[in-house]
Design a protein around this motif. Structure first.
Motif, short mmCIF file in Angstrom:
data_model
loop_
_atom_site.label_atom_id
_atom_site.label_comp_id
_atom_site.label_asym_id
_atom_site.label_seq_id
_atom_site.Cartn_x
_atom_site.Cartn_y
_atom_site.Cartn_z
N ILE A 6 19.08 -4.22 17.53
CA ILE A 6 19.65 -4.34 16.18
C ILE A 6 18.70 -5.16 15.32
CG2 ILE A 6 21.64 -5.14 14.85
CD1 ILE A 6 22.56 -3.14 16.87
N PHE A 7 18.41 -4.68 14.12
CA PHE A 7 17.57 -5.43 13.19
C PHE A 7 18.36 -5.76 11.93
CE2 PHE A 7 14.45 -2.83 15.55
CZ PHE A 7 13.68 -3.85 16.08
N SER A 8 18.04 -6.90 11.33
CA SER A 8 18.64 -7.24 10.04
C SER A 8 17.78 -6.64 8.94
CB SER A 8 18.70 -8.75 9.87
OG SER A 8 17.39 -9.26 9.75
N GLN A 9 18.39 -6.51 7.74
CA GLN A 9 17.62 -6.02 6.60
C GLN A 9 16.44 -6.94 6.32
OE1 GLN A 9 18.04 -3.11 4.64
NE2 GLN A 9 16.02 -3.84 4.01
N GLU A 10 16.64 -8.24 6.54
CA GLU A 10 15.58 -9.20 6.30
C GLU A 10 14.35 -8.89 7.16
OE1 GLU A 10 16.89 -13.20 6.98
OE2 GLU A 10 15.02 -14.04 6.21
N GLU A 11 14.62 -8.55 8.41
CA GLU A 11 13.55 -8.20 9.35
C GLU A 11 12.84 -6.92 8.88
OE1 GLU A 11 12.72 -10.15 11.83
OE2 GLU A 11 11.11 -8.80 12.48
N VAL A 12 13.64 -5.93 8.48
CA VAL A 12 13.07 -4.65 8.03
C VAL A 12 12.18 -4.89 6.81
CG1 VAL A 12 13.62 -2.38 7.06
CG2 VAL A 12 15.01 -3.30 8.93
N THR A 13 12.64 -5.74 5.90
CA THR A 13 11.91 -5.98 4.66
C THR A 13 10.52 -6.58 4.91
OG1 THR A 13 14.05 -6.39 3.63
CG2 THR A 13 12.13 -7.04 2.36
N LYS A 14 10.37 -7.26 6.05
CA LYS A 14 9.06 -7.86 6.37
C LYS A 14 8.02 -6.81 6.73
CE LYS A 14 10.81 -12.24 8.15
NZ LYS A 14 11.42 -12.69 9.42
N HIS A 15 8.45 -5.59 7.00
CA HIS A 15 7.52 -4.56 7.45
C HIS A 15 7.24 -3.56 6.35
CE1 HIS A 15 9.06 -6.31 11.17
NE2 HIS A 15 7.87 -6.01 11.67
N ARG A 16 6.26 -3.93 5.53
CA ARG A 16 5.96 -3.04 4.41
C ARG A 16 4.48 -2.91 4.15
NH1 ARG A 16 9.38 -4.99 -0.37
NH2 ARG A 16 8.24 -3.24 -1.22
N SER A 17 3.67 -3.06 5.22
CA SER A 17 2.23 -2.85 5.07
C SER A 17 1.70 -2.28 6.38
CB SER A 17 1.53 -4.16 4.75
OG SER A 17 1.61 -5.03 5.86
N LEU A 18 0.49 -1.76 6.32
CA LEU A 18 -0.09 -1.20 7.55
C LEU A 18 -0.32 -2.30 8.58
CD1 LEU A 18 -2.48 1.48 6.04
CD2 LEU A 18 -0.46 1.88 7.46
N GLU A 19 -0.66 -3.51 8.12
CA GLU A 19 -0.89 -4.63 9.05
C GLU A 19 0.39 -5.01 9.78
OE1 GLU A 19 -1.77 -5.21 5.60
OE2 GLU A 19 -3.69 -4.27 6.06
N ASP A 20 1.50 -5.17 9.02
CA ASP A 20 2.75 -5.61 9.64
C ASP A 20 3.59 -4.47 10.18
OD1 ASP A 20 1.99 -8.08 8.69
OD2 ASP A 20 3.09 -7.83 6.81
N GLY A 21 3.11 -3.25 9.95
CA GLY A 21 3.92 -2.09 10.31
C GLY A 21 4.80 -1.71 9.14
#
Ligand code: MTE
Ligand code: MO
Length: 479
Positions: A6-21
């Motif tokens: 399970i992921f939180s929206q906060e966690e999902v929001t951190k992934h928005r580049s090729l580096e971070d996924g």
């Protein structure tokens, strides 16, 4: 029970580049689409969805609502979105006056959420001559009012014959329909560049508080004539005031006015618009009726129009009297006298570079660079030329202008004084040798030979309006 984490929206929001996924959510599931991005047929547009929900994107690009697309997506599933965040995506607190605000496209850069103020990424502006409504910049002072089109009434007041009241149906059927393609620009467009010189008061707009749409509706002139306006029966009349149905916490409506001349002129093309880009006006843009005053600052283009008042006076609203005015760079908040300056109406000449973005790095082996942007002038003055420099203004190239989307036959030149819509421009030039960093500059010229000032300091003003200096972006060249 799901086998997925399970992921939180906060966690999902951190992934928005090729580096971070690059993660996205869709119907409560979380997907890691990093590998997919390179193969996406829509190119890098999918990057815009990263860190958030796919639903609003797919609502725009209906092509995705297909089984095979969902199958592809399922192979990238990495988890479930927390129940709490799924609920948040679906519900909003009802005590919030903004709770009935419409959905917005997540690609917009939000300057303020409540009230909603947002601009599209600049590159999107030069992607299409007509800005799709979802990407059109949005500038609201208050919550979006909920207007029932069936009970909507427009009141026209101030004329000897008394008040004329029109339903939406009457507006649509009693008057001929006209369409006008007109660019709307906020007085605060490019305010952030003034902020860099010295702090100003206002939303920190980038270069995209400007957009272009085709508006459909009736001429304000026709409605005023139907309400009994004649030059001889209203010699005292000098202004036409507009009142919006949106209001602040004290119940004061948004309001503004324009000179009567502009409102009644056959050439003025002022519309009471009920359509934007061929559809009903979206809620954010004034449903069911807004004023479109071509060539005039955004602030006078009153949305959710409730009342029109023919008057000897300008609107007494805050936005007409104590805002949206220009001052000397030497005027500060201790010395400013808002009565001493006229309300902004026609805007000055403007242009900006939409791509490349400031700070872009390009490879030397590309040899050429393509620069794109927009140019527009107020008062129906036509942009006749855009000059582009790659070396900070030492040498110049003339850009190619266009007034329609590529591939379509260009529109004939607008009649003199009726160039309401912007021009998009583009230039491809060889990379200058021996330079490690380009300073790309653009400046436009209109048919009165008005030109933009070269720097910001001489036009700086405490409200950060009318920011139209040469636009500059820096691009590094990697050897
Ligand atoms: N009309 C009403 N009723 N309320 C508003 O807040 N904002 C004005 C103008 N009309 C506003 C309004 C301003 S400052 C601008 S720049 C434009 O609407 C923005 O129009 P848009 O949101 O359709 O881009
Ligand atoms: Mo504005």
């Amino acid at each position: 029970i799901s086998a997925f984490p399970i992921f939180s929206q906060e966690e999902v929001t951190k992934h928005r580049s090729l580096e971070d996924g690059m993660w996205v959510t869709y119907r409560g599931s979380v997907y890691d689409i990093t590998e997919f991005v390179a193969m996406h047929p829509g190119g890098d547009k999918i990057l815009l969805a990263a860190g958030g929900a796919l639903e609003p994107f797919w609502a725009l690009y209906a092509v995705h609502n297909q089984e095979h697309v969902l199958e592809i997506l399922s192979t990238y599933k990495i988890g479930e979105l927390s129940a709490e965040d799924v609920k948040k995506q679906q519900t909003v607190k009802s005590s919030d006056p903004y709770s009935s605000d419409p959905e917005r496209h997540p690609v917009l850069h939000v300057n303020s959420l409540k009230p909603f103020n947002a601009e599209p990424p600049p590159e999107i502006l030069s992607d299409s001559y007509i800005t799709p409504s979802a990407f059109f910049f949005k500038r609201n002072h208050f919550p979006v009012p909920q207007v029932d089109p069936a009970s909507y009434r427009l009141h026209v007041e101030g004329l000897p014959g008394g008040t004329l009241t029109l339903s939406l149906e009457e507006l649509k059927t009693r008057f001929p329909k006209h369409t006008v393609t007109a660019t709307l620009q906020c007085a605060g467009n490019r305010r952030s560049e003034m902020n860099e010189v010295k702090q100003v008061k206002g939303l920190n707009w980038g270069i995209a508080a400007i957009s272009n749409a085709t508006w459909g509706g009736v001429k304000l002139r026709d409605v005023l004539l139907a309400a009994g306006y004649r030059p001889d029966v209203a010699q005292w009349a000098l202004h036409v005031q507009f009142e919006g149905l949106d209001k602040d916490m004290t119940g004061t409506n948004y309001g503004a006015s324009i000179p009567l001349n502009k409102a009644v002129s056959e050439e003025g093309d002022v519309l009471l618009a009920y359509e934007m880009n061929g559809e009903d006006l979206p809620a954010d843009h004034g449903f069911p009726v807004r004023v479109v005053v071509p060539g005039v600052v955004g602030a006078r283009n009153v949305k959710w129009l409730g009342k029109i008042i023919v008057s000897a006076e300008e609107s007494s609203s805050h936005w007409q009297q104590n805002d949206y005015k220009g001052f000397s760079p030497g005027t500060d908040w201790d010395t400013v006298d808002f009565k001493s300056a006229p309300a902004i109406q026609e805007l000055p000449i403007q242009s900006a570079i939409t791509t490349p973005e400031d700070g872009t790095v390009i490879d030397r082996d590309r040899e050429e660079i393509t620069v794109k942007g927009y140019a527009w002038s107020g008062g129906g003055r036509e942009v006749i030329r855009v000059d582009v420099s790659l070396d900070g203004g030492k040498t110049w190239h003339v850009a190619q202008l266009r007034s329609s989307d590529e591939g379509k036959a260009p529109d004939p030149s607008p009649p003199l004084g009726k160039a309401w819509a912007w021009k998009l421009w583009e230039i491809t030039a060889p990379l200058p040798a021996e330079i490690k960093e380009l300073e790309i500059v653009c400046k436009a010229v209109d048919n009165s030979y008005n030109m933009q000032p070269d720097t910001v300091p001489p036009i700086w003003n405490l409200r950060g309006v009318l920011s139209n200096a040469w636009h500059r972006v820096k691009v590094k060249i990697r050897e």
